[in-house]
Design an enzyme around this catalytic site. Structure first.
Site, PDB file in Angstrom:
ATOM      1  N   HIS A 135       0.793  -1.240   0.000  1.00 22.06           N
ATOM      2  CA  HIS A 135       0.000   0.000   0.000  1.00 22.06           C
ATOM      3  C   HIS A 135       0.829   1.297   0.000  1.00 22.06           C
ATOM      4  CE1 HIS A 135       0.947   0.926   4.209  1.00 22.06           C
ATOM      5  NE2 HIS A 135       1.028  -0.392   4.332  1.00 22.06           N
ATOM      6  N   ASP A 136       0.289   2.280  -0.670  1.00 20.74           N
ATOM      7  CA  ASP A 136       0.795   3.662  -0.634  1.00 20.74           C
ATOM      8  C   ASP A 136       2.203   3.836  -1.212  1.00 20.74           C
ATOM      9  OD1 ASP A 136      -1.545   4.834   0.647  1.00 20.74           O
ATOM     10  OD2 ASP A 136      -0.946   3.627   2.377  1.00 20.74           O
TER      11      ASP A 136
END
Ligand code: UDP
Length: 212
Positions: A135-136
């Site tokens: 994620h991210d």
């Protein structure tokens, strides 16, 4: 309309990519394109040099770049775009992509690639087998992952970085993402625990700059 797709690079990675292209584009005819090969055939598929490929009479002709060197990919994209040859993306059938993943043109996602949620990836990203991005993460243009790269959450990887086989990159935080700088090389099996400067080569556990 008869479609022809040329796998650009009749080498090891080209032989690995051709079956993915065959699966994803079952109606297309396939061949290799290579400027350096003396051979005429590889694994039962014809090899053409670029000029000969351009002269083949197909209405719909494109290429997939099967070359790990990102600078060569950039050069070949410029060449192909001058001749209006599209550079296609390839995605293995068992790739996992979760929510809010943005990925640029010409990407190659080999078998067992996982991209989790809220990830932004630039153009011409290559992920070899068993790599993941969590994620991210924000990945630039022309980034290359060798097999089994573990790219954990909140990591930013800048353009033309190369991440070697089995490398593990420690997760950053939303306030302070871990950064791999432009053109950096992360060696095989490295465990990256802090930022890597642009152009640096790091190896080992914990990863440290290689003094050459
Ligand atoms: N190649 C090419 N045109 C270029 C640069 C490279 O056709 O401008 C070909 C080269 O002849 C070789 C392949 O691309 O057959 C690259 O293979 P290499 O083993 O260097 O890389 P890999 O398969 O590991 O990505």
């Amino acid at each position: 309309m008869q479609q022809l797709i040329g796998i650009y690079g009749a080498s090891g990675f080209g032989r690995e990519l051709l079956p993915l292209v065959r699966e994803q584009y079952p109606k297309a005819s396939l061949c290799f394109v290579d400027d350096g090969s003396e051979d005429k055939e590889l694994n039962g598929y014809k090899i053409y040099n670029y000029e000969d490929y351009l002269s083949l009479a197909y209405q719909d002709k494109s290429v997939v770049l099967a070359i790990a060197d990102s600078k060569i990919r950039e050069f070949l994209i410029a060449k192909c775009s001058k001749n209006n040859l599209a550079v296609l993306s390839v995605k293995a059938s068992n790739t996992i992509v979760l929510d809010n993943v943005e990925i640029g043109e010409g990407s190659v996602l080999c078998h067992f690639t996982q991209l989790t949620s809220n990830i932004k990836i630039g153009k011409q990203f290559h992920a070899n087998i068993y790599s993941y991005i969590a994620h991210d993460c924000v990945i630039g243009d022309y980034v290359t992952f060798a097999p089994r790269v573990s790219c954990n959450g909140n990591i930013h990887i800048h353009d033309h970085a190369y991440i070697g086989s089995g490398a593990v990159i420690k997760q950053g935080t939303p306030d302070k993402p871990l950064i791999i700088g432009k053109g950096a090389i992360v060696g095989m099996g490295a465990v990256v625990t802090k930022d890597v400067a642009a152009g640096a080569v790091v190896v080992g556990n914990p990863a440290r700059p290689l003094n050459r």
